[in-house]
Design a protein around this motif. Structure first.
Motif, PDB file in Angstrom:
ATOM      1  N   GLN A 154      -1.517   5.696  -7.561  1.00  0.00           N
ATOM      2  CA  GLN A 154      -2.289   7.250  -8.104  1.00  0.00           C
ATOM      3  C   GLN A 154      -3.171   7.053  -7.580  1.00  0.00           C
ATOM      4  OE1 GLN A 154       0.434   7.546 -10.575  1.00  0.00           O
ATOM      5  NE2 GLN A 154      -0.121   9.490 -10.406  1.00  0.00           N
ATOM      6  N   SER A 155      -4.282   6.754  -7.293  1.00  0.00           N
ATOM      7  CA  SER A 155      -4.576   7.460  -7.253  1.00  0.00           C
ATOM      8  C   SER A 155      -4.986   8.463  -5.918  1.00  0.00           C
ATOM      9  CB  SER A 155      -7.007   6.681  -6.731  1.00  0.00           C
ATOM     10  OG  SER A 155      -6.547   5.511  -6.186  1.00  0.00           O
ATOM     11  N   GLU A 156      -3.574   7.115  -4.707  1.00  0.00           N
ATOM     12  CA  GLU A 156      -3.573   7.734  -3.676  1.00  0.00           C
ATOM     13  C   GLU A 156      -2.647   8.774  -3.048  1.00  0.00           C
ATOM     14  OE1 GLU A 156      -3.654   4.469  -0.440  1.00  0.00           O
ATOM     15  OE2 GLU A 156      -3.528   2.587  -1.765  1.00  0.00           O
ATOM     16  N   GLY A 205       1.056  -1.270  -0.414  1.00  0.00           N
ATOM     17  CA  GLY A 205      -0.135  -0.109   0.042  1.00  0.00           C
ATOM     18  C   GLY A 205       0.799   1.309  -0.455  1.00  0.00           C
ATOM     19  N   TYR A 206       0.288   2.148  -0.517  1.00  0.00           N
ATOM     20  CA  TYR A 206       0.875   3.788  -0.248  1.00  0.00           C
ATOM     21  C   TYR A 206       1.131   3.993   0.830  1.00  0.00           C
ATOM     22  CZ  TYR A 206       1.638   8.647  -1.165  1.00  0.00           C
ATOM     23  OH  TYR A 206       2.542  10.192  -1.710  1.00  0.00           O
ATOM     24  N   HIS A 207       2.506   4.946   1.442  1.00  0.00           N
ATOM     25  CA  HIS A 207       2.848   4.816   2.239  1.00  0.00           C
ATOM     26  C   HIS A 207       3.686   6.198   2.577  1.00  0.00           C
ATOM     27  CE1 HIS A 207       4.477   4.441   6.369  1.00  0.00           C
ATOM     28  NE2 HIS A 207       5.009   4.943   6.418  1.00  0.00           N
ATOM     29  N   GLY A 208       3.576   7.003   1.434  1.00  0.00           N
ATOM     30  CA  GLY A 208       4.295   9.090   1.513  1.00  0.00           C
ATOM     31  C   GLY A 208       5.426   8.851   0.151  1.00  0.00           C
ATOM     32  N   GLU A 209       5.231  10.092   0.119  1.00  0.00           N
ATOM     33  CA  GLU A 209       6.135  10.455  -0.660  1.00  0.00           C
ATOM     34  C   GLU A 209       7.024  11.431  -0.763  1.00  0.00           C
ATOM     35  OE1 GLU A 209       5.037  11.328  -5.119  1.00  0.00           O
ATOM     36  OE2 GLU A 209       3.042  10.146  -3.713  1.00  0.00           O
ATOM     37  N   GLY A 210       7.816  11.789  -1.188  1.00  0.00           N
ATOM     38  CA  GLY A 210       8.757  13.108  -0.975  1.00  0.00           C
ATOM     39  C   GLY A 210       9.387  13.503  -2.289  1.00  0.00           C
ATOM     40  N   ASN A 211      10.551  14.701  -2.683  1.00  0.00           N
ATOM     41  CA  ASN A 211       9.954  14.978  -3.546  1.00  0.00           C
ATOM     42  C   ASN A 211      11.165  13.836  -5.074  1.00  0.00           C
ATOM     43  OD1 ASN A 211      10.838  16.927  -6.267  1.00  0.00           O
ATOM     44  ND2 ASN A 211      13.265  17.350  -4.873  1.00  0.00           N
ATOM     45  N   LYS A 212      11.673  13.783  -3.667  1.00  0.00           N
ATOM     46  CA  LYS A 212      12.701  12.529  -5.181  1.00  0.00           C
ATOM     47  C   LYS A 212      12.387  10.731  -4.789  1.00  0.00           C
ATOM     48  CE  LYS A 212      16.772  15.406  -5.641  1.00  0.00           C
ATOM     49  NZ  LYS A 212      17.980  15.663  -4.721  1.00  0.00           N
ATOM     50  N   SER A 213      11.848  10.276  -4.268  1.00  0.00           N
ATOM     51  CA  SER A 213      11.220   9.046  -4.001  1.00  0.00           C
ATOM     52  C   SER A 213       9.956   8.761  -3.744  1.00  0.00           C
ATOM     53  CB  SER A 213      12.422   7.931  -3.324  1.00  0.00           C
ATOM     54  OG  SER A 213      12.480   8.995  -1.879  1.00  0.00           O
ATOM     55  N   LEU A 214       9.487   7.279  -3.704  1.00  0.00           N
ATOM     56  CA  LEU A 214       8.044   7.214  -3.037  1.00  0.00           C
ATOM     57  C   LEU A 214       7.728   5.847  -2.440  1.00  0.00           C
ATOM     58  CD1 LEU A 214       4.682   6.802  -5.088  1.00  0.00           C
ATOM     59  CD2 LEU A 214       5.579   5.175  -3.994  1.00  0.00           C
TER      60      LEU A 214
END
Length: 491
Positions: free
Chosen positions: A93-95, A12-21
């Motif tokens: 993608q939707s998250e 599941g989607y956990h989070g992301e920053g400017n350079k990684s997901l």
């Protein structure tokens, strides 16, 4: 990890920053971290593998040495089936926050970093059944520049974070200025630390997030997120801190729960005995700067109360904040003193581009690289070697200024003597806890010109904002004095 049986539905989607997901596994205590790139920028699989391997090597050979091995988790580079990566990309993608979708997940190389899930207690391979609370704090830079190369007097009085707040609000990045000041958190003074943590909770921005069982329950997902709600947070936290339900709901309950959270976080941040080599940085008494930021809301409130003393109790040398601060102070010259040295290296590389690899500008990040960081001399001998050493120290310092601290807490029974992990007490509960650091990628060499320009922009904007505020105050006083007219009557 059985790469032949990878199922995107287990992640599941956990989070992301400017350079990684980052995506997290539903059952196992692991995450996958993928690099992100603008649609126009393509990198070869070999380049992406080397990029990820450099992240691992830097964490293992540099940051783990400075901060201590219990705090730093380097992970490993893994190659995943391309079908799995593409299906995972579609699933999450939707998250993703809209503001982060200007860059795409790397779906072409199949490479990712496999790391422990730091939102859970470390030492367990599988997710635990006990509830887990995790607080992520991005404390930012904890000192005021002490370099004689600084040309703006304001920089010797006001910290970078507090100055930058004004520019961020003016450009619409955030709605209001935070009362948080990093110098309060790094002071070691419990009163100042309480104030700093409460300020972060009031205006989290991207400096504080809270996860419950791995899910984000508090903090900004992006700049357009609605204001966070303390009463809703207290509802989530109450079972952790008041398990016997000794409190009713309402403002009193909310304040009590928040107070317990802040006390526990302070105790955890001041704890620690893991052996690291940050003590190898002999920075000396001069490398301190003032212990108070003039823009701090805490110091201003003391000043209004007529109290001028604001002590720096000092951080225990074993705690993570102390070690992180020592690494931050590798920024010995400030960006103003560093930029001419960067230009010296650049001019040399323009003449001798083949020397870039020999000089280890882009790695490898090995023991030899680490040893060079320990040379803290500031006497410029005019060589490229000296200039590059200061540039690399600055990059490491900037990494420490932008790292995040993950504090995982889980309630433990009164007789849980078999639990080898450290325990922290609150009024009604006791928690097993673990402390980890993430966001430890070495800051890019190429970002130094941007940092130089941004520094000038931040200081100039803050200077204008302060002068405008002072002018308004003077104008108001003059207006008030004009409105006050003395009338004499004949008696």
């Amino acid at each position: 990890m059985d790469k032949a049986k990878m199922d995107e539905n287990e992640w599941g989607y956990h989070g992301e920053g400017n350079k990684s997901l980052v995506v997290a596994h539903a059952q196992r205590c692991v995450v996958l971290r993928f690099l992100k790139f603008p649609p126009s920028r393509k990198k070869t699989s070999e380049e992406i593998f080397q990029h990820l391997q450099n992240i691992v090597d830097f964490g293992k050979n540099v940051m783990k040495e400075f901060l201590g091995e219990n705090y730093v988790h380097c992970g490993e580079v893994v190659q995943l089936p391309l079908d799995f990566v593409k299906q995972l990309c579609v699933k999450i993608q939707s998250e993703r926050p809209e503001s982060r979708c200007d860059k795409d997940l790397d779906t072409l190389s199949g490479y990712a970093l496999c790391l422990p899930n730091l939102a859970r207690l470390q030492t367990y391979h599988f997710a635990e059944h006990r509830p887990i609370l995790c607080v992520e704090i991005k404390p930012k830079c904890g000192f005021i520049p002490f370099s004689s190369d600084v040309t703006h007097e304001l920089k010797h009085k006001v910290c970078r974070y507090c100055m930058h707040q004004h520019l961020k609000v003016a450009t619409g990045k955030w709605k209001q200025i935070s009362r948080y000041c990093p110098l309060d958190l790094y002071s070691g003074n419990k009163q100042r630390m309480y104030f700093a943590l409460k300020s972060l909770l009031q205006e989290a921005q991207n400096n504080l997030k809270i996860f419950k069982n791995g899910e984000l329950i508090y903090g900004c997902k992006d700049a357009r997120s609605p204001a966070t709600d303390w009463s809703e947070l207290a509802h989530h936290l109450k079972p952790f801190f008041f398990p016997s339900n000794g409190l009713a709901s309402g403002p009193h309950c909310t304040r009590a729960v928040i107070r317990e959270l802040v006390r526990v976080l302070t105790r955890v941040l001041l704890s620690g005995s893991d052996k690291g080599r940050a003590g190898a940085l002999k920075l000396g008494p001069g490398a301190q700067g003032p212990c108070v930021c003039e823009a701090s809301a805490f110091s201003r409130s003391l000043h209004r109360q007529g109290s001028s003393s604001l002590e720096r109790s000092g951080l225990p040398k074993g705690c993570l904040l102390y070690r992180a601060l020592q690494v931050q102070m590798l920024d010995l010259l400030d960006i103003e003193g560093l930029y001419p040295l960067y230009r010296r290296v650049e001019q040399y590389l323009e003449q001798f581009p083949e020397q870039r690899k020999t000089l280890q500008v882009d790695g490898p990040y090995d023991e030899a690289f680490y040893q060079k960081l320990l040379d803290l001399s500031t006497e410029d001998d005019g060589t490229v070697a000296f200039a590059l050493r200061k540039v690399q120290q600055y990059r490491v310092a900037m990494t420490a200024k932008d790292c995040s601290i993950m504090i995982a807490l889980s309630p433990c029974l009164q007789d849980a003597s078999s639990d080898q992990r450290p325990v922290v007490l609150s009024s009604r509960s006791r928690f097993a806890f673990s402390v980890s650091v993430l966001d430890l990628d070495l800051k890019p060499y190429e970002s130094i010109p941007h940092q130089y320009k941004l520094d000038g922009k931040i200081v100039n904007y803050y200077s204008r904002a302060v002068h405008a505020k002072d002018a308004d105050m003077v104008s108001t006083r003059l207006k008030e004095s004009k409105d006050c007219t003395l009338v004499l009557h004949k008696v």
